[in-house]
Design a protein around this motif. Structure first.
Motif, short mmCIF file in Angstrom:
data_model
loop_
_atom_site.label_atom_id
_atom_site.label_comp_id
_atom_site.label_asym_id
_atom_site.label_seq_id
_atom_site.Cartn_x
_atom_site.Cartn_y
_atom_site.Cartn_z
N VAL A 1 5.83 35.98 39.45
CA VAL A 1 6.49 37.26 39.33
C VAL A 1 7.75 37.35 40.27
O VAL A 1 8.21 38.51 40.46
CB VAL A 1 5.45 38.05 39.95
CG1 VAL A 1 4.09 38.26 38.97
CG2 VAL A 1 5.01 37.83 41.36
N GLY A 2 8.49 36.21 40.76
CA GLY A 2 9.71 36.44 41.23
C GLY A 2 9.84 36.22 42.63
O GLY A 2 10.80 36.31 43.16
N GLY A 3 8.65 36.06 43.21
CA GLY A 3 8.61 35.88 44.71
C GLY A 3 8.88 34.37 45.28
O GLY A 3 8.75 33.65 44.44
N ILE A 4 9.20 34.41 46.31
CA ILE A 4 10.04 33.13 46.82
C ILE A 4 8.84 32.83 48.12
O ILE A 4 8.76 33.58 49.01
CB ILE A 4 11.16 33.19 47.56
CG1 ILE A 4 12.34 33.60 46.30
CG2 ILE A 4 11.76 31.69 48.21
CD1 ILE A 4 13.66 33.88 46.94
N VAL A 5 8.12 31.72 47.65
CA VAL A 5 7.13 31.27 48.98
C VAL A 5 7.60 30.56 50.15
O VAL A 5 8.16 29.60 49.83
CB VAL A 5 5.78 30.88 48.34
CG1 VAL A 5 4.77 30.40 49.26
CG2 VAL A 5 5.32 31.78 47.25
N ALA A 6 7.76 31.32 51.18
CA ALA A 6 8.41 30.78 52.24
C ALA A 6 7.63 29.71 53.13
O ALA A 6 8.13 29.00 53.84
CB ALA A 6 9.03 31.89 53.16
N GLY A 7 6.22 29.96 52.99
CA GLY A 7 5.27 29.24 53.73
C GLY A 7 3.81 29.65 53.61
O GLY A 7 3.52 30.61 52.96
N VAL A 8 3.09 28.89 53.92
CA VAL A 8 1.70 29.25 53.76
C VAL A 8 0.70 28.67 55.12
O VAL A 8 1.00 27.68 55.89
CB VAL A 8 0.86 28.07 52.74
CG1 VAL A 8 -0.51 28.32 52.41
CG2 VAL A 8 1.43 28.58 51.25
N ALA A 9 -0.19 29.62 55.36
CA ALA A 9 -0.73 29.44 56.63
C ALA A 9 -2.23 29.87 56.49
O ALA A 9 -2.63 30.62 55.73
CB ALA A 9 -0.16 30.36 57.89
N CYS A 10 -3.02 29.21 57.26
CA CYS A 10 -4.71 29.47 57.44
C CYS A 10 -5.02 29.26 58.64
O CYS A 10 -4.39 28.35 59.54
CB CYS A 10 -5.17 28.75 56.35
SG CYS A 10 -5.27 26.83 56.56
N ILE A 11 -6.39 29.63 58.91
CA ILE A 11 -6.93 29.53 60.30
C ILE A 11 -7.42 28.10 60.36
O ILE A 11 -7.18 27.23 61.44
CB ILE A 11 -8.23 30.44 60.43
CG1 ILE A 11 -7.49 31.94 60.70
CG2 ILE A 11 -8.73 30.18 61.83
CD1 ILE A 11 -8.64 33.12 60.30
#
Length: 171
Positions: A137-147
């Motif tokens: 959808v055009g987003g730029i994923v800058a990072g991913v985080a989880c607990i």
């Protein structure tokens, strides 16, 4: 604060042989939950997101308070048929079949920097699907985080963007 002291483990849930890492005990302890949100904020802030996205359903619990803490908006990635209005779908492979995740078509503006959150990373399949959907959808994923991250299941290796977890368990 040692967050592992606030994670309850439940053997044989949801089926025999699975050890479930339950964050409800973390959520019930205000000082531990505050520490968790603060620790996530410290990392997520460095990625300079415009919007946080949580993955159904415990990812909502992680992303929504963090969005408030960082003065950001929040959007949801859910299983097919759970979001109202127009949605964009992404089908992804499972070990035995496929599954579909969706986001509302107007949730992300093209070019927005997105950080995706969930409570736990195991094999990385759903997280990878969410990344692909956001990029679709055009987003730029800058990072991913989880607990929580479960080492030994290969989830971290599936990530194509910066990844951070607060707690790691070897399984």
């Amino acid at each position: 604060m040692d967050l592992t002291q606030h994670i309850r483990t439940i053997p044989d849930f949801p089926k025999p042989g699975i050890l479930f890492y339950d964050i409800s005990t973390l959520l019930a302890h205000p000082k531990a939950w505050r520490s968790c949100v603060d620790q996530l904020a410290e990392t997520v802030r460095t990625w300079k997101p415009d919007l946080l996205v949580g993955i159904e359903s415990r990812g909502f619990l992680t992303a929504a308070p963090l969005a408030l803490e960082l003065n950001l908006g929040f959007a949801m990635v859910r299983k097919q048929g759970k979001l109202p209005g127009q949605t964009v779908s992404h089908v992804y492979e499972l070990e035995y079949g496929t599954d579909t995740v969706e986001i509302q078509s107007d949730a992300i503006q093209p070019g927005q920097r997105i950080v995706v959150l969930d409570d736990l990373l195991a094999t990385g399949g759903t997280m990878s699907a969410a990344i692909e959907l956001i990029e679709k959808v055009g987003g730029i994923v800058a990072g991913v985080a989880c607990i929580i991250e479960l080492n030994g299941l290969g989830g971290r290796d599936e990530m194509t963007v910066p990844f951070h977890s607060l707690i790691q368990y070897d399984i």
